[in-house]
Design an enzyme around this catalytic site. Structure first.
Site, PDB file in Angstrom:
ATOM      1  N   THR A 103       3.953   3.216  -9.016  1.00  0.00           N
ATOM      2  CA  THR A 103       2.639   3.401  -9.503  1.00  0.00           C
ATOM      3  C   THR A 103       2.362   4.703  -9.984  1.00  0.00           C
ATOM      4  OG1 THR A 103       2.273   1.760  -7.568  1.00  0.00           O
ATOM      5  CG2 THR A 103       0.260   2.507  -8.288  1.00  0.00           C
TER       6      THR A 103
ATOM      7  N   ASP B 111       7.508   1.932  -2.104  1.00  0.00           N
ATOM      8  CA  ASP B 111       8.370   1.068  -1.368  1.00  0.00           C
ATOM      9  C   ASP B 111       9.764   1.489  -0.769  1.00  0.00           C
ATOM     10  OD1 ASP B 111       6.360  -0.163  -2.000  1.00  0.00           O
ATOM     11  OD2 ASP B 111       6.969  -1.547  -3.065  1.00  0.00           O
TER      12      ASP B 111
HETATM   13  N1  ASP Z   1       6.157  -1.227  -6.153  1.00  0.00           N
HETATM   14  C1  ASP Z   1       5.617  -0.507  -6.066  1.00  0.00           C
HETATM   15  C2  ASP Z   1       7.254   0.485  -6.030  1.00  0.00           C
HETATM   16  O1  ASP Z   1       7.423   1.191  -4.222  1.00  0.00           O
HETATM   17  C3  ASP Z   1       4.874   0.657  -5.385  1.00  0.00           C
HETATM   18  C4  ASP Z   1       4.068   2.265  -5.198  1.00  0.00           C
HETATM   19  O2  ASP Z   1       5.142   2.670  -6.204  1.00  0.00           O
HETATM   20  O3  ASP Z   1       3.589   2.461  -4.697  1.00  0.00           O
HETATM   21  O4  ASP Z   1       7.629   1.172  -6.941  1.00  0.00           O
END
Ligand code: ASP
Length: 465
Positions: A110, A187
């Site tokens: 993100t 994650d």
């Molecule tokens: N789904 C994303 C990831 O882990 C969540 C994030 O970056 O906070 O890449």
């Protein structure tokens, strides 16, 4: 601009398009929507060609998107128009001879994302150069060199990426950078932090992983604060370890620096999701100030010496035990050629009798089996109950208070480093290499707020600002 991009109802078809026409609304209009389900105010987003024909999508001021079904709409009033351009220009980073040199390695997540208004999805399309373009404060902290290694959400990080990242981190250190920052999805950031802690040992400078829970187009994004504090800690901080730098409290007061082998993502959506488990965090960082909380950290050095051991055997697994687990689960792993199994057991490190024979078969096949805890806090203690003693006799090796994910990563690494020497693997697994096992857990570490309990209430009233 393509014809599709010029379409004022971009992506809207059928009844959703009709309702827009009826009230004189197009995409990018700011509207007040009266519906049978309440009132909403927000920006009408374009939709993808594959989306349904029934809903209008509004981006609310909170940053969340809401879908409004066409047949619930009572009235749509246009209150403004705001075409959003989320392409942030790549900017060359200005340099200052007095600033430390920091290398930013991008992997995705993100923090490296923006919202794709065509599909409504968060996409990894935010290069490190763009990252600087949106957080110019970084230039006051350090001279930043960026390199995009991957552009993936972190569920797609794995052994292959760990090895590349470890090598690149080692190279940056040998080139003389004063600190390394790694942008990563949240994650699985704790898996990668553990991998780097084992693969890049005793670095002379900080190696700091950073991410964000909310993408930078949202008002409540934690991306800028996390990046600023991580970069500061990398360039100026005194702690030379692999760490995670993320929001500390729920407000934006400060960030916490967590040791890479003791940290875990603990909440799916709140910004202060990373917690140190089995210990307390290493330090706080805020506005150019790092305050250590612990004192057992490795200090920054002037040399460029670092031990890079980028190796990983993928034939390892982490098995979360549950009551009723059958022996064939373990047998299947052995049959498929797995060389190492980490179990996250119940309580002090237990599994049921049903799988004892399978554990014995695993041992006979030369598969190493290690025990960690689902409770996350506390130590594996297999001498307390009969069950524990029986499991020990089956050759299962207890891993003290090593976190399950850390144990999985460590086992893959240890088998990669010593592919032909199971005894060395066992020795490595039961020796703390990067703080993955602590002597004891501090009394002020285990603190889980359960609202309403008088002593918690009293505590909160004292510290809540
Ligand atoms: N789904 C994303 C990831 O882990 C969540 C994030 O970056 O906070 O890449």
């Amino acid at each position: 601009m393509s014809a599709a991009q010029k379409d004022p109802y971009r992506g809207y078809r059928g009844p959703a398009r009709e309702v827009m026409k009826k009230f004189g609304i197009t995409v990018w209009c700011e509207v007040r929507a009266k519906t049978t389900r309440g009132e909403f105010e927000g920006l009408v987003l374009p939709r993808s060609e594959t989306s349904d024909e029934l809903h209008l999508v509004l981006k609310l001021t909170s940053g969340y998107n809401v879908g409004i079904r066409h047949d619930t709409v009572l009235d749509l009033t246009k209150v403004g128009y705001r075409e959003a351009h989320y392409q942030i220009p790549e900017k060359e980073f200005p340099t200052d001879a007095g600033h430390p040199e920091v290398k930013l390695l991008g992997t995705g997540g993100t923090i490296a994302s923006r919202l794709d208004y065509r599909t409504g999805a968060v996409i990894p399309a935010f290069s490190p150069g763009e990252l600087y373009g949106s957080v110019p404060e970084l230039a006051e902290i350090c001279n930043l060199e960026t390199e995009k290694l991957f552009g993936v959400f972190s569920e797609n990080m794995g052994p292959e990426q760990y090895l590349i990242l470890a090598e690149k981190t080692g190279e940056a250190i040998k080139e003389g950078f004063d600190g390394v920052v790694i942008g990563h999805g949240t994650d699985t950031m704790h898996h990668t932090a553990a991998a780097l802690s084992f693969m890049v040992q005793k670095p002379p400078v900080p190696i700091i992983m950073v991410g964000s829970q909310r993408s930078s187009d949202r008002p409540s994004s934690d991306a800028a604060q996390n990046l600023i504090n991580a970069t500061w800690a990398a360039g100026h901080g005194p702690i030379a370890e692999v760490m995670v730098c993320m929001f500390g409290p729920t407000s934006d007061l400060y960030n916490l620096l967590h040791r890479g082998t003791r940290v875990r993502k603990m909440h799916s959506s709140v910004r202060s999701t990373f917690r140190t488990l089995g210990d307390i965090p290493l330090a706080t960082v805020e506005k150019g100030k790092l305050t250590p909380i612990k004192d057992d950290w490795l200090p920054r050095r002037d040399d460029k010496d670092v031990l890079v051991q980028a190796a990983f055997d993928e034939r390892v697994t982490l098995t979360y035990y549950y009551p009723g687990m059958n022996a064939d689960v373990v047998d299947a792993l052995v049959e498929k050629g797995y060389k190492g199994i980490v179990i996250a057991g119940t309580g002090l490190g237990h599994v049921n009798r049903l799988i004892y024979l399978a554990l014995e078969r695993a041992r006979e096949a030369g598969v190493q089996v290690y025990m960690t805890l689902q409770t996350l806090w506390g130590f594996v203690q297999m001498h307390v109950y009969e069950t524990g003693r029986e499991i020990l006799e089956l050759g299962v090796i207890p891993l003290a208070n090593m976190l399950p994910e850390v144990a999985y990563i460590k086992l893959g690494w240890a088998l990669g480093v010593h592919p032909d020497d199971p005894e060395k693997v066992k020795e490595l697994m039961t020796t703390s290499v990067a703080g993955e096992v602590t002597e004891r857990e501090p009394h002020d570490g285990y603190l889980i707020f359960q609202g309403g309990i008088p002593e918690v209430q009293e505590f909160l009233e004292k510290v809540w600002r």
